[in-house]
Design an enzyme around this catalytic site. Structure first.
Site, PDB file in Angstrom:
ATOM      1  N   ARG A  39      -0.555 -10.716  10.268  1.00 44.96           N
ATOM      2  CA  ARG A  39       0.630 -10.150  10.953  1.00 44.96           C
ATOM      3  C   ARG A  39       2.076 -11.066  10.764  1.00 44.96           C
ATOM      4  O   ARG A  39       2.968 -10.830  10.810  1.00 44.96           O
ATOM      5  CB  ARG A  39       0.377  -9.784  12.330  1.00 44.96           C
ATOM      6  CG  ARG A  39      -0.475  -8.742  12.886  1.00 44.96           C
ATOM      7  CD  ARG A  39      -0.562  -7.511  11.825  1.00 44.96           C
ATOM      8  NE  ARG A  39      -1.634  -7.483  10.917  1.00 44.96           N
ATOM      9  CZ  ARG A  39      -1.367  -7.024   9.581  1.00 44.96           C
ATOM     10  NH1 ARG A  39      -0.457  -6.061   9.674  1.00 44.96           N
ATOM     11  NH2 ARG A  39      -2.426  -7.085   8.821  1.00 44.96           N
TER      12      ARG A  39
ATOM     13  N   LYS B 148       0.622  -1.305   0.190  1.00 45.24           N
ATOM     14  CA  LYS B 148       0.002   0.051  -0.212  1.00 45.24           C
ATOM     15  C   LYS B 148       0.801   1.111  -0.055  1.00 45.24           C
ATOM     16  O   LYS B 148       0.783   2.119  -0.988  1.00 45.24           O
ATOM     17  CB  LYS B 148      -1.014  -0.187   1.494  1.00 45.24           C
ATOM     18  CG  LYS B 148      -1.682   1.236   1.484  1.00 45.24           C
ATOM     19  CD  LYS B 148      -2.527   1.397   2.723  1.00 45.24           C
ATOM     20  CE  LYS B 148      -1.526   0.914   3.961  1.00 45.24           C
ATOM     21  NZ  LYS B 148      -0.939   2.182   4.424  1.00 45.24           N
ATOM     22  N   THR B 149       1.840   1.322   0.775  1.00 38.42           N
ATOM     23  CA  THR B 149       2.604   2.545   0.878  1.00 38.42           C
ATOM     24  C   THR B 149       3.355   2.749  -0.407  1.00 38.42           C
ATOM     25  O   THR B 149       3.579   3.800  -0.783  1.00 38.42           O
ATOM     26  CB  THR B 149       3.636   2.406   2.237  1.00 38.42           C
ATOM     27  OG1 THR B 149       2.831   2.153   3.408  1.00 38.42           O
ATOM     28  CG2 THR B 149       4.356   3.639   2.562  1.00 38.42           C
TER      29      THR B 149
ATOM     30  N   ASP C  40      -4.963   7.789   2.963  1.00 36.13           N
ATOM     31  CA  ASP C  40      -4.393   6.729   3.557  1.00 36.13           C
ATOM     32  C   ASP C  40      -5.248   6.082   4.424  1.00 36.13           C
ATOM     33  O   ASP C  40      -5.929   6.822   5.161  1.00 36.13           O
ATOM     34  CB  ASP C  40      -3.031   6.742   3.798  1.00 36.13           C
ATOM     35  CG  ASP C  40      -2.145   5.480   4.325  1.00 36.13           C
ATOM     36  OD1 ASP C  40      -2.692   4.434   3.739  1.00 36.13           O
ATOM     37  OD2 ASP C  40      -1.359   5.557   5.120  1.00 36.13           O
ATOM     38  N   GLU C  41      -5.209   4.626   4.637  1.00 37.15           N
ATOM     39  CA  GLU C  41      -5.969   4.217   5.642  1.00 37.15           C
ATOM     40  C   GLU C  41      -7.711   4.622   5.634  1.00 37.15           C
ATOM     41  O   GLU C  41      -8.230   4.808   6.700  1.00 37.15           O
ATOM     42  CB  GLU C  41      -5.518   4.087   7.003  1.00 37.15           C
ATOM     43  CG  GLU C  41      -3.976   3.430   7.146  1.00 37.15           C
ATOM     44  CD  GLU C  41      -3.876   1.851   7.126  1.00 37.15           C
ATOM     45  OE1 GLU C  41      -5.003   1.321   7.009  1.00 37.15           O
ATOM     46  OE2 GLU C  41      -2.937   1.479   7.470  1.00 37.15           O
TER      47      GLU C  41
ATOM     48  N   GLN D 214      -9.577  -4.797   7.068  1.00 37.63           N
ATOM     49  CA  GLN D 214      -9.136  -4.263   8.205  1.00 37.63           C
ATOM     50  C   GLN D 214      -9.656  -3.271   8.820  1.00 37.63           C
ATOM     51  O   GLN D 214      -8.889  -2.508   9.830  1.00 37.63           O
ATOM     52  CB  GLN D 214      -7.679  -3.879   7.813  1.00 37.63           C
ATOM     53  CG  GLN D 214      -6.863  -5.230   7.274  1.00 37.63           C
ATOM     54  CD  GLN D 214      -5.307  -4.881   6.961  1.00 37.63           C
ATOM     55  OE1 GLN D 214      -4.630  -4.705   7.726  1.00 37.63           O
ATOM     56  NE2 GLN D 214      -4.839  -4.697   5.804  1.00 37.63           N
TER      57      GLN D 214
END
Length: 675
Positions: free
Chosen positions: A599, A33-34, A223-224, A254
C-alpha cells in the site's frame, strides 16, 4: 485504430491484445490491472466484438463504474451497452429477464438485512418450542449464508456452530432455514445470497437459457479473480464454456478473504480447468519506490502454493523502509506521532498518511495519541473502537462503578440482561431511587429482586463484578475491573450476541482496553475523560472534506494506496495473529502482510514492540513477527527507540541505534535490550 503499443507496457499489451482463448492475467500490486482490463475492452470492440456481447464482472460497483467510464473515454458511448457490474447485480439482471425458467417472475423483490431479520425472527417464533432460548436470528442468517456460499447443507454448517447452538439441535435450525426459503419463494423475494445461488441455478437447470447466454457472451472478463468463491467461479466457467474466451485477472498474493468465502484454489487451478490457457504476468510496479518492492518481494519469496512473481520498480530511487524497534504500544504510538510530525514539517498532508493494522484493537494507542494531539483522523470502517457496542458496554460498567448516579450507564448495562428492555430498565432505576451503588450488597440484592425470570440467573456474575470492583480500585488494579467484567459476564454475552470470530475480536478489544486502563498514568477517571474527548470528535472525523490520517485494518485497505504507511504491532501473536497461527493459516497472514507493504508509495515504517501490557497492569515480552525476521537487514533502515516511560519502573532512557534483527547472509539475529 488505436496503437495500443504506445499506451501499454509489453506485458499489459500482451494481455490486452491476446488472441481468443482462456487467459489468466496475474496482476501483481500496483501494476496497472484496471488499465489492462479497460484496454482489453477497447481492443475487443475495435476488433468488431459488439459491446453487448462482452461481460465484465467485478466485486464492487465502484470498480465497474470506473472501468466503464475509462473504456468510454477510449472508444466512445457505445461501451454503455456492455454488460458490466458485480456478480450480484449481473445475476439480478439475468433473473429479471429469464427467472421465470426457475419459477421467479420479473417483479421479484430483493430484500435487505432488516427484512431478512424480520422474516427469520417471525419464523423462529412460529417454528420452535421456546423462541426465547433459541439461537439469535442474526446467527441463523449467518449460518444460512455460509451454507449457501459453501454449497453445504444447513445442518452441516449449524453443527460447526456448537458454541452458539448448545442445546439447540442443528435439525431445528435446518427447519427454520427451510421455512425461510419457502417463505421467500411465497413472497417472490430474494436475499443477497439468493442472487448468486439462483443465477447459477438458472444456468444449470434451464438448458434453453444456458445455451442462449453461452452463445451470446463472446467474452467473459473477471476482475479480482482471487476473491471468487465456488459459486462465482462455476458461474463464469459455465457462461464462457462455448467460446472459451474467459479472461481472469487477479493476484494470488492478494487473496486475503478466505474467511468470507474466497477460494484461492480458483486462481491457482485456473490453468488446469482451462486447458490451453495463456498466462501473462504484470510485474512492473508503478506505485512504490524500489525499497518498498524489495521488501514485498522478500515477503512472498518462499510462500508455498503460488505463481512465481517478482515486482519490478518503475519509479526512481527512494529510501529504504524503516524498521523501528520500540518498547511497547505506547512508545510505538509516540514514535508514529513523531514521524507524522516530521512528515507534516516536510509539507505532507494528513490524507497522504495511513496506519494499517492487523486487528482493530491494535489501533487503540494510536487513536488516543492522535486525539490528545488533536490530529484529525478517519477510520475506514466508520466506527472507532470506542464507538462500538462492546466497548460502550464495558465503559458503561466502568462509569457506573465510579458514579452510581449515572443513569445512562445503568440503562445500557441492565438492558444487556435477557428480557430487559429500556422501559423495564427505567422502571428499575426509579425504584432504586435513581441511584445504583454496586459496592452495596443491599443495592445489588434490590436490583436482583426486581429482575424478571430470564434475567435473574444471569445477574449474579455481573453482580460479582460490582462486588469486587471497589477492592480493585483500592489496590490500584483498575485493569482487572474490565478483566472481571469480561471473564465473569461479557464473554458469555458476546458469544451469544455475535458469531465466534466476531465475538473473539471484540473480546480482544476489551482485553486491550483493560491493558490501556492499567497503564494509564491518571488512573480510571483520567482514562474515561480521554475516551470522552475521543468520542466527542466523531463529527469532525466524519467530515469528508477534512484533511485526515487514515486508520484502517489491512483487509479494508486493499485496493488503496498512500505515500506514507505505518504498520504497527509486527510482533508474534499480533501480526500474524495468534489465532491464525494456531489454526495453521499462516499463509494467508503472509499475504495480508504483503498487501500492507504494497500500500506504501514513498515511505514504509514497520514497528515491532517488545513488550505487551496485560489487563492486570503487568507485561510480557513478545518476539518480532516472523515476517519481519525474514527480511534481510540490508533492505531496511533499522532503528531502536530505546525509551521507557518512568511509570514502568525502569527509569527513562532513549536513543537510536543501527542494530536490528532480520535475515542477514542467510542467518537470523535480533537485538537485545540493555536496561
Amino acid at each position: 485504430m488505436t496503437d495500443f503499443s504506445t499506451l501499454l507496457n509489453p506485458e499489459q499489451l500482451a494481455a490486452a491484445t491476446a488472441d481468443d482463448g482462456p487467459l489468466l492475467v496475474l496482476a501483481a500490486a500496483g501494476t496497472g490491472k484496471t488499465r489492462t482490463l479497460v484496454h482489453r475492452v477497447a481492443y475487443l470492440m475495435e476488433r468488431g466484438v459488439p459491446p453487448d456481447r462482452i461481460l465484465l464482472l467485478t466485486f464492487t460497483n465502484r470498480a465497474a463504474r470506473e472501468m466503464r467510464e475509462r473504456a468510454e473515454a477510449l472508444v466512445g458511448d457505445s461501451v454503455a451497452s456492455m454488460w458490466s457490474g458485480t456478480f450480484h447485480s449481473v445475476c439480478a439482471r439475468l433473473l429479471r429477464r429469464y427467472g421465470s425458467a426457475i419459477g421467479y417472475q420479473p417483479g421479484f423483490q430483493i430484500i435487505d438485512e432488516d427484512d431478512q431479520k424480520k422474516l427469520v425472527g417471525d419464523l423462529i417464533k412460529t417454528t420452535v418450542k421456546d423462541p426465547k432460548d433459541f439461537v439469535k436470528k442474526e446467527l441463523v442468517l449467518k449460518m444460512i449464508s455460509e451454507a449457501a456460499n459453501e454449497g453445504l447443507p444447513i445442518a452441516a454448517v449449524a453443527s460447526r456452530w456448537q458454541t452458539k447452538t448448545a442445546g439447540v439441535e442443528p435439525e431445528e435450525i435446518a427447519k427454520v432455514a427451510e421455512k425461510y426459503a419457502a417463505r421467500k419463494r411465497e413472497l417472490s423475494v430474494m436475499d443477497f445470497d439468493d442472487l448468486l445461488i439462483n443465477g447459477l441455478r438458472l444456468l444449470k437447470e434451464s438448458d434453453r437459457v444456458r445455451d442462449m447466454l453461452q452463445e451470446h457472451f463472446l467474452h467473459v472478463l473477471v476482475d479480482e479473480y482471487q476473491d471468487t468463491n465456488g459459486l462465482q467461479a462455476e458461474f463464469t466457467d459455465i457462461l464462457a464454456f462455448k467460446h472459451r474466451n474467459i479472461l481472469a485477472v487477479g493476484d494470488d498474493f492478494q487473496c486475503i478473504y478466505t474467511w468470507r468465502g474466497a477460494q484461492i484454489e480458483n486462481i491457482l487451478e485456473f490453468p488446469k480447468r482451462w486447458p490451453g490457457c495463456h498466462m501473462v504476468k504484470l510485474v512492473r510496479n508503478y506505485r512504490s519506490v524500489p525499497g518498498v518492492l524489495d521488501v514485498a518481494n522478500v515477503v512472498m519469496k518462499d510462500a508455498p502454493a503460488q505463481f512465481d512473481k517478482t515486482l519490478l520498480p518503475m519509479r526512481g530511487h527512494g529510501g529504504k523502509p524503516s524498521l523501528v524497534r520500540v518498547y511497547d504500544g505506547k512508545a510505538q504510538a509516540t514514535e508514529i506521532m513523531r514521524l507524522v510530525g516530521d512528515a507534516r514539517a516536510r509539507g505532507v498532508r494528513y490524507r497522504n498518511m495511513a496506519v494499517l493494522y492487523r486487528s482493530h484493537f491494535q489501533s487503540i494507542d494510536v487513536q488516543m495519541q492522535l486525539t490528545r494531539a488533536k490530529v484529525p483522523f478517519r477510520i475506514t470502517s466508520g466506527v472507532g473502537v470506542f464507538e462500538q457496542a462492546h466497548t460502550k458496554d464495558a465503559l458503561a460498567y466502568l462509569r457506573l462503578v465510579l458514579n452510581p448516579m449515572d443513569e445512562l450507564s445503568f440503562l445500557r448495562l441492565v438492558t444487556l440482561l435477557p428480557g430487559v428492555g429500556e422501559k423495564s430498565a427505567k422502571g428499575y432505576w426509579e425504584k432504586l431511587g435513581r441511584n445504583f451503588d454496586g459496592s452495596s450488597k443491599e443495592c445489588r440484592d434490590a436490583l436482583h429482586s426486581l429482575l424478571g425470570a430470564k434475567a435473574k440467573p444471569v445477574w449474579p456474575p455481573l453482580a460479582k463484578c460490582f462486588e469486587t470492583a471497589h477492592d480493585h480500585i483500592e489496590e490500584d488494579e483498575v485493569g482487572e475491573l474490565v478483566e472481571d467484567f469480561v471473564d465473569l459476564f461479557y464473554d458469555d454475552y458476546a458469544h451469544k450476541e455475535w458469531d465466534d470470530a466476531d465475538a473473539d475480536d471484540r473480546l480482544d478489544d476489551l482485553k486491550e482496553l483493560a491493558a490501556q486502563i492499567a497503564g494509564n498514568e491518571g488512573g480510571l477517571e483520567a482514562f474515561l475523560a480521554d475516551v470522552a474527548l475521543l468520542t466527542n470528535l466523531d463529527a469532525r472525523r466524519n467530515d469528508p472534506e477534512q484533511d485526515r490520517i487514515t486508520l484502517s485494518t489491512v483487509h479494508q485497505a486493499k485496493g488503496m494506496e498512500w505515500p506514507i504507511v505505518f504498520v504497527p504491532w509486527l510482533s508474534e501473536g499480533m501480526f500474524p495473529s495468534g489465532k491464525a497461527t494456531e489454526e495453521g493459516r499462516i499463509d494467508e497472514e503472509r499475504r495480508l502482510f504483503y498487501v500492507a507493504v504494497t500500500r506504501a508509495k514513498d515511505e514504509l515504517h514497520l514497528f515491532t514492540p517488545s513488550i505487551r501490557k496485560t489487563p492486570d497492569g503487568g507485561m510480557f515480552p513478545v518476539e518480532p513477527s516472523v515476517f519481519v525476521r525474514e527480511i534481510p537487514t540490508n533492505l531496511l533502515n533499522v532503528r531502536r527507540v530505546m525509551s521507557q516511560p518512568d511509570d514502568y519502573g525502569y527509569g527513562r532512557r532513549s536513543g537510536y541505534g543501527n542494530g536490528g534483527y532480520g535475515r542477514s547472509s542467510g542467518s537470523t539475529y535480533k537485538t537485545t535490550w540493555r536496561r
